[in-house]
Design a protein around this motif. Structure first.
Motif, PDB file in Angstrom:
ATOM      1  N   PHE A   9       2.158  19.692  22.620  1.00 53.75           N
ATOM      2  CA  PHE A   9       1.606  18.705  21.694  1.00 53.75           C
ATOM      3  C   PHE A   9       1.645  17.279  22.242  1.00 53.75           C
ATOM      4  N   VAL A  10       2.712  16.918  22.942  1.00 52.85           N
ATOM      5  CA  VAL A  10       2.846  15.537  23.417  1.00 52.85           C
ATOM      6  C   VAL A  10       2.197  15.361  24.783  1.00 52.85           C
ATOM      7  N   GLU A  11       2.568  16.209  25.737  1.00 53.19           N
ATOM      8  CA  GLU A  11       2.072  16.027  27.101  1.00 53.19           C
ATOM      9  C   GLU A  11       0.633  16.501  27.269  1.00 53.19           C
ATOM     10  N   GLU A  12       0.309  17.677  26.735  1.00 55.80           N
ATOM     11  CA  GLU A  12      -1.037  18.219  26.930  1.00 55.80           C
ATOM     12  C   GLU A  12      -2.045  17.658  25.921  1.00 55.80           C
ATOM     13  N   GLN A  29      11.063  22.561  23.557  1.00 57.32           N
ATOM     14  CA  GLN A  29      10.530  22.050  24.813  1.00 57.32           C
ATOM     15  C   GLN A  29       9.052  22.402  24.969  1.00 57.32           C
ATOM     16  N   PHE A  30       8.690  23.634  24.636  1.00 60.08           N
ATOM     17  CA  PHE A  30       7.289  24.032  24.707  1.00 60.08           C
ATOM     18  C   PHE A  30       6.439  23.193  23.759  1.00 60.08           C
ATOM     19  N   SER A  83       9.815  12.929  20.255  1.00 55.23           N
ATOM     20  CA  SER A  83      10.219  13.825  21.335  1.00 55.23           C
ATOM     21  C   SER A  83      11.158  13.111  22.289  1.00 55.23           C
ATOM     22  N   ASP A  84      12.001  13.907  22.929  1.00 47.25           N
ATOM     23  CA  ASP A  84      12.907  13.401  23.956  1.00 47.25           C
ATOM     24  C   ASP A  84      13.179  14.535  24.929  1.00 47.25           C
ATOM     25  N   ALA A 116      19.566  30.857  20.108  1.00 49.96           N
ATOM     26  CA  ALA A 116      19.821  29.504  20.612  1.00 49.96           C
ATOM     27  C   ALA A 116      18.955  29.187  21.834  1.00 49.96           C
ATOM     28  N   GLU A 117      18.870  30.107  22.766  1.00 45.07           N
ATOM     29  CA  GLU A 117      18.088  29.871  23.990  1.00 45.07           C
ATOM     30  C   GLU A 117      16.596  29.770  23.676  1.00 45.07           C
ATOM     31  N   GLN A 118      16.104  30.685  22.859  1.00 44.87           N
ATOM     32  CA  GLN A 118      14.670  30.690  22.542  1.00 44.87           C
ATOM     33  C   GLN A 118      14.267  29.449  21.744  1.00 44.87           C
ATOM     34  N   LEU A 119      15.107  29.015  20.809  1.00 46.56           N
ATOM     35  CA  LEU A 119      14.767  27.833  20.020  1.00 46.56           C
ATOM     36  C   LEU A 119      14.789  26.570  20.873  1.00 46.56           C
TER      37      LEU A 119
END
Length: 268
Positions: free
Chosen positions: A28-31, A22-23, A39-40, A14-17
């Motif tokens: 893909f969106v920010e960089e 987020q990564f 995305s949200d 759960a934590e890794q997914l």
């Protein structure tokens, strides 16, 4: 070891997914500026993040993500074939159907890139993708690569080929690719990476119960696929641990892994 995350074991990650989505938003969106992606605040997702998706993650010793990749059977939809059919030339191998699995959303984290550890983990992730597709009965992997990244993708010991000519897309120039996921090609890539066994492993709850953590599972996995019997004293706890892990991994009787709880690599 690359963690193979399916619909059956996602609850263990759960934590890794959550971090993975987020990564993906950051990468893909920010960089990369792919503004048309969905995305949200929870990250980036699309329609292919469903029960058929298999996520391949490389974790660091603190169980934080270093690299990630999504693979998926194309019988349930294919980005290349459905959205970019013009990138598949006549005569190219089938990119959609039971013989093909699709790769998408490959990324590496800032922390991994800052460490300048090279492309080995990415190569291991592609190898795990080949293994996953092969195990499902597929003959090849397909996907799309931005031409800026094509030299890096082709610098791995696999036979990466084009499905057609490169073509522009809103963020650059892209090309469709495919690579065989046959046993011979998998063995060749393993050899190039110095691996005597698989790169990927699908962790189950009983593995975590036996080994205590993802890192404990990775230790067991390493012994199973790369045992060093010549370096171990016969009948020693370490030798027994290696034998138990090797037997449990290779014979397919997964409950046998619970025996590892008795050794837990404490002999180390």
């Amino acid at each position: 070891m690359i963690h193979i995350i399916t619909a059956q074991n996602r609850h263990l990650y759960a934590e890794q997914l959550a971090d993975m989505f987020q990564f993906r938003r950051v990468h893909f969106v920010e960089e990369n500026g792919w503004a048309d992606l969905q995305s949200d605040e929870t990250g980036e997702r699309d329609a292919f993040d469903d029960e058929h998706a298999v996520y391949l993650l490389g974790l660091d010793p603190q169980d934080r993500i270093e690299v990630g990749l999504r693979v998926r059977p194309t019988t349930e939809g294919c980005i290349l074939a459905d959205a970019y059919p013009h990138m598949v030339a006549p005569g190219a191998p089938a990119v959609k159907g039971p013989e093909a699995w699709e790769m998408s959303r490959i990324f590496s984290t800032h922390a991994y890139r800052r460490a300048r550890r090279g492309g080995r983990r990415v190569a291991e992730t592609f190898l795990a993708a080949m293994e996953t597709a092969h195990a499902a009965g597929a003959a090849r992997l397909v996907g799309m690569v931005d031409m800026k990244l094509y030299p890096l993708a082709s610098n791995i010991a696999w036979d990466l080929r084009l499905t057609g000519l490169p073509a522009p897309y809103p963020y650059g120039v892209m090309v469709g690719v495919y690579a065989s996921a046959g046993a011979e090609e998998i063995a060749h890539l393993r050899e190039s990476l110095g691996l005597a066994g698989p790169a990927g492993y699908e962790v189950e709850a009983q593995d975590l119960a036996a080994c205590g953590s993802f890192q404990g599972v990775e230790a067991m996995f390493g012994r199973a696929v790369r045992p060093r019997p010549a370096e171990l004293e016969p009948e020693s706890p370490a030798a027994i641990a290696a034998a138990v892990a090797t037997y449990a991994y290779h014979d397919g009787r997964r409950p046998e892994r619970e025996r590892a709880e008795d050794v837990r690599w404490a002999a180390e």
